[in-house]
Design an enzyme around this catalytic site. Structure first.
Site, mmCIF file in Angstrom:
data_model
loop_
_atom_site.group_PDB
_atom_site.id
_atom_site.type_symbol
_atom_site.label_atom_id
_atom_site.label_comp_id
_atom_site.label_asym_id
_atom_site.label_seq_id
_atom_site.Cartn_x
_atom_site.Cartn_y
_atom_site.Cartn_z
ATOM 1 N N GLU A 83 0.646 -1.053 0.128
ATOM 2 C CA GLU A 83 0.157 0.070 0.298
ATOM 3 C C GLU A 83 0.730 1.271 -0.044
ATOM 4 O OE1 GLU A 83 -3.045 -0.251 3.564
ATOM 5 O OE2 GLU A 83 -3.922 -1.794 2.461
ATOM 6 N N ARG A 135 1.768 2.035 4.962
ATOM 7 C CA ARG A 135 1.602 3.185 3.868
ATOM 8 C C ARG A 135 3.065 4.100 3.470
ATOM 9 N NH1 ARG A 135 -2.967 1.329 6.211
ATOM 10 N NH2 ARG A 135 -2.950 2.865 6.871
ATOM 11 N N GLY A 195 -6.437 0.089 15.596
ATOM 12 C CA GLY A 195 -6.584 -0.904 17.003
ATOM 13 C C GLY A 195 -7.983 -1.192 17.454
ATOM 14 N N ASP A 322 -18.514 1.490 11.959
ATOM 15 C CA ASP A 322 -17.012 1.287 11.303
ATOM 16 C C ASP A 322 -16.839 2.590 10.802
ATOM 17 O OD1 ASP A 322 -14.491 0.821 11.579
ATOM 18 O OD2 ASP A 322 -14.432 -1.004 9.898
ATOM 19 N N ASN A 410 -11.926 3.915 1.144
ATOM 20 C CA ASN A 410 -10.831 3.601 2.712
ATOM 21 C C ASN A 410 -9.707 4.200 1.967
ATOM 22 O OD1 ASN A 410 -9.838 1.504 4.359
ATOM 23 N ND2 ASN A 410 -11.752 0.691 4.238
ATOM 24 N N CYS A 629 -11.695 -16.680 13.219
ATOM 25 C CA CYS A 629 -11.476 -16.462 11.903
ATOM 26 C C CYS A 629 -11.532 -15.744 10.618
ATOM 27 C CB CYS A 629 -11.137 -17.690 11.369
ATOM 28 S SG CYS A 629 -11.833 -18.954 12.787
ATOM 29 N N CYS A 632 -9.318 -12.056 9.002
ATOM 30 C CA CYS A 632 -8.084 -13.103 7.925
ATOM 31 C C CYS A 632 -7.999 -13.988 6.890
ATOM 32 C CB CYS A 632 -6.791 -13.727 8.561
ATOM 33 S SG CYS A 632 -6.444 -12.726 10.098
ATOM 34 N N HIS A 633 -9.446 -15.135 7.247
ATOM 35 C CA HIS A 633 -9.300 -16.063 6.040
ATOM 36 C C HIS A 633 -11.144 -15.931 5.883
ATOM 37 C CE1 HIS A 633 -5.860 -18.074 8.077
ATOM 38 N NE2 HIS A 633 -6.497 -17.657 9.242
ATOM 39 N N MET A 672 -0.149 -16.940 12.256
ATOM 40 C CA MET A 672 -1.250 -17.791 13.055
ATOM 41 C C MET A 672 -0.362 -17.800 14.769
ATOM 42 S SD MET A 672 -4.084 -18.876 12.839
ATOM 43 C CE MET A 672 -4.949 -19.943 13.977
HETATM 44 CA CA CA Z 1 -12.192 0.602 12.035
#
Ligand code: CA
Length: 704
Positions: A83, A135, A195, A322, A410, A629, A632-633, A672
């Site tokens: 990015e 970034r 975070g 969000d 975004n 999960c 990420c997956h 992981m």
């Molecule tokens: Ca967020």
């Protein structure tokens, strides 16, 4: 007296020598304030403090861009999201790659000059919402500054990549991460963090470029109220209820900054609440959520020398979706109603494009740049007129809301073309279901802590239905007129997650996309004038520079980031799933470089053991998978092309191996981590049963 006179003379000579150094690549206030005129270089993240990402260079232009070719390329050593915006100083390119690594190249030949790896521990990946991306860098004097995923700010010698100082800017016990680029104002290095999906309290801090001493820290949300709080936090605390500080509150400053040197104001973009669901973090009297929760989702103006609060504008009061306001903040001088106005512009996640008076923070105008369903409009005071049905934390009912948590835009940088008077927005349309979780409890150790059921929007295994739904998720390059507050033209993309933008004096707009192309468009009308097959999704923004009078365009290619790690890449284009080939691509006129042939996407067979678990176990597994999960997956284990597709994982064959990975932390170095403190053995078994069931469903539906 005589001796003093001598000392003064000696000091003057020394300062003359220093001034001489300053002409040969040292970056100070003078260089940063004049970055706009320095078209050969790209010395700060958004090219100038105004963050317009417009270069006046016009050697490559609408008339000859068809002769643009690959001058050189460099493979990166990771296969994760890319990015970064490269910095360019005196013919050298400095960039960050995944895992906060840094590389320096000769900008003309592509020769690697040095590289630096801060050795971010692999388990840090579990604290990052949106891939292990970075970034970019900042520069001051002869140093470069890097924020690392594990929260360090590091000063490197620009000539060698050698570490000069290193500072932990976050509490390592908490799930803070840094993915954003620092900025430097008058010798102060500014860095925020992320975070807010993991229960942190947001802030931005300034560090002395010389030695890394922390000079000030500006928190965006109040802690447990105390008499010592600064006034702006006392005012903010009035807009919260309950014991929000126990949940962190959120409001992280993970990306946007801009600076107006005349007003001496630093603008920061503030993120979402932690948890997302307001009813949990600020319940109000009836427990369904109350209060604006300042300074979430706000643009805040502060004094860069002291961190003193000056003004704020809140884009989404009482944020519960969000809807961060961390997106690109851009400054420009526009003529509005016949008057010149110093404005600040932003297309935050909530779907409205804002024009704000950057001196006072007063709302000038705001219109939806994508279709959205949470607000009916914005009133004259700049406050949204909400759609009560979207207030899912109040109704207690799930609601399909546009946009979803990815927003209408975004982190991908926009660009402004002053000649056209247009802001180019990498926008997308992706709705989401917000389903409040009853009886939700935060897990301070692991997983997304948002207060919603992240599995509520899971799609059925039927490939036709999945394709239809993915088909409604659209991306576009929008050429937005900020005065008229409407699009002048737009280009449709196949998928939503496309590249940041560069605008140039050559009448061009450059942007990569999720169809593995890097394109140049006519800045005036969006006509596609040139296209390069990049072999990989391109999400990073390009830069341009000159060396010995010759113009180059550079972009870091490589599929990844929030959408990419959770999306089924094959559904953007069945014939050509988006894969990650992380690579710096550099172009100039008349060059004819070629990339090596594109490798086939490596795909393990879909060969799960039979599904024998009962429905109750599979349901428990689905619920735990969604929380721990999916981010990420991929939701419903549909598998992305960036991180392992669990339907195809060999660990499904062996209960022991699966438990060693999920609870034993066997693959911790690869990110992981062990979930032993969050998931019991029974729950981990249930997750395995769920993935096996999903893999069998998809195999039955014809997936290979
Ligand atoms: Ca967020």
């Amino acid at each position: 007296m005589k001796a003093n006179g001598f000392i003064v003379a000696a000091l003057s000579a020394a300062s003359l020598l220093l001034a001489g150094c300053s002409d040969s690549g040292r970056i100070g206030s003078e260089e940063l304030l004049n970055a706009e005129a320095d078209s050969a270089n790209w010395i700060t993240y958004g090219r100038t403090y105004s963050e317009q990402r417009f270069s006046p260079l016009d050697q490559i232009n609408t008339g000859n861009v068809d002769q643009l070719g690959l001058a050189w390329f460099a493979d990166m050593d990771t296969a994760r999201g890319q990015e970064a915006t490269p910095l360019v100083i005196d013919g050298k390119l400095y960039l960050t790659t995944a895992w906060s690594k840094v590389k320096a190249f000769d900008g003309a030949s592509g020769k690697l000059l040095w590289e630096y790896d801060p050795q971010v521990p692999g388990e840090t990946a579990a604290k990052a919402c949106c891939d292990v991306v970075n970034r970019g860098l900042a520069t001051w004097g002869d140093k470069l500054f890097l924020g690392t995923l594990d929260g360090r700010l590091i000063a490197l010698e620009r000539d060698s990549g050698k570490v000069i100082w290193e500072k932990q800017t976050t509490d390592p016990e908490k799930s803070y991460t840094i993915t954003g680029a620092p900025r430097v104002i008058d010798g102060k290095v500014l860095i925020g963090n992320g975070g807010a999906e993991f229960g942190v309290r947001g802030y931005i801090a300034a560090y002395d470029a010389k030695d890394g001493d922390e000079l000030w820290r500006f928190y965006t949300v109040p802690d447990e109220p105390s008499d010592d709080d600064p006034e702006y936090l006392k005012a903010a605390a009035e807009t919260w209820s309950g014991e929000w500080w126990k949940l962190g509150g959120g409001g992280t400053v993970w990306d946007a900054m801009a600076y107006d040197p005349d007003l001496d104001l630093l603008y920061i973009g503030v993120g979402n609440g932690s948890p997302w669901n307001r009813a949990y973090r600020s319940p109000g009297e009836d427990g369904t959520g109350d209060g604006d929760n300042l300074y979430l989702s706000s643009i805040v103006a502060i004094r860069p020398d002291s961190g003193e609060y000056v003004w704020h504008y809140q884009t989404t009061p009482g944020e519960t979706w969000d809807y961060t306001a961390t997106q690109h903040i851009m400054l420009a001088d526009l003529e509005i109603d016949g008057k010149p106005r110093k404005v600040l512009m932003q297309a935050p996640k909530n779907g409205f494009f804002y024009v704000i008076d950057r001196e006072t923070g007063k709302f000038i105008s705001g219109q939806p740049y994508i279709p959205q369903s949470w607000a009916l409009g914005i009133d004259e005071n700049g406050r949204p007129i909400e759609n009560p049905e979207a207030r899912t934390e109040k109704t207690g009912k799930p609601a399909l809301v546009m946009p979803g948590p990815l927003g209408g835009h975004n982190w991908h940088p926009m660009a402004y073309h002053p000649g056209e008077g247009l802001v180019y927005i990498p926008a997308f349309e992706a709705a989401s279901i917000y389903a409040p979780l009853k009886g939700w409890k935060p897990d301070p150790k692991r997983g997304f802590n948002v207060g919603y059921d992240l599995g509520a929007g899971d799609l059925p295994p039927d490939p036709q239905i999945r394709k239809q739904v993915y088909g409604t998720v659209r991306g576009k390059l929008l050429a937005w007129d900020p005065v008229a507050q409407k699009a002048r033209w737009e280009v449709e993309h196949a998928g939503p997650w496309n590249g940041g933008v560069l605008a140039t004096g050559g009448g061009l707009v450059f942007q990569g996309n999720s169809s593995s192309e890097f394109n140049a468009y006519d800045a005036a009308n969006g006509a596609k004038l040139w296209s390069f097959p990049a072999q990989t999704g391109v999400v990073a923004p390009p830069v341009t520079y000159t060396i010995a009078g010759e113009q180059y365009v550079a972009v870091l290619a490589g599929w990844g980031g929030a959408y990419a790690i959770t999306a089924d890449g094959g559904l953007i284009d069945d014939a050509k799933p988006v894969q990650n080939i992380s690579r710096l691509l550099v172009f100039k006129l008349g060059a004819a470089g070629k990339l090596p042939p594109q490798p086939d996407l490596a795909k393990l067979p879909l060969d799960p053991p039979p599904s024998r678990a009962n429905a109750e176990t599979i349901a428990l597994g689905k619920q735990k998978y969604a929380r721990y999960c999916a981010v990420c997956h991929a939701p419903a284990a549909v598998g992305s092309t960036v991180l392992p597709d669990l339907r195809r994982s060999g660990t499904l064959q062996s209960r022991d191996t699966f438990l060693q990975v999920v609870r034993g932390g066997m693959l911790q170095d690869r990110g992981m981590v062990s979930f032993a403190e969050s998931l019991t053995e029974t729950e981990a078994d249930a997750i395995r049963a769920y993935i096996i069931a999903r893999a069998n469903e998809d195999k039955a539906a014809g997936l290979d």
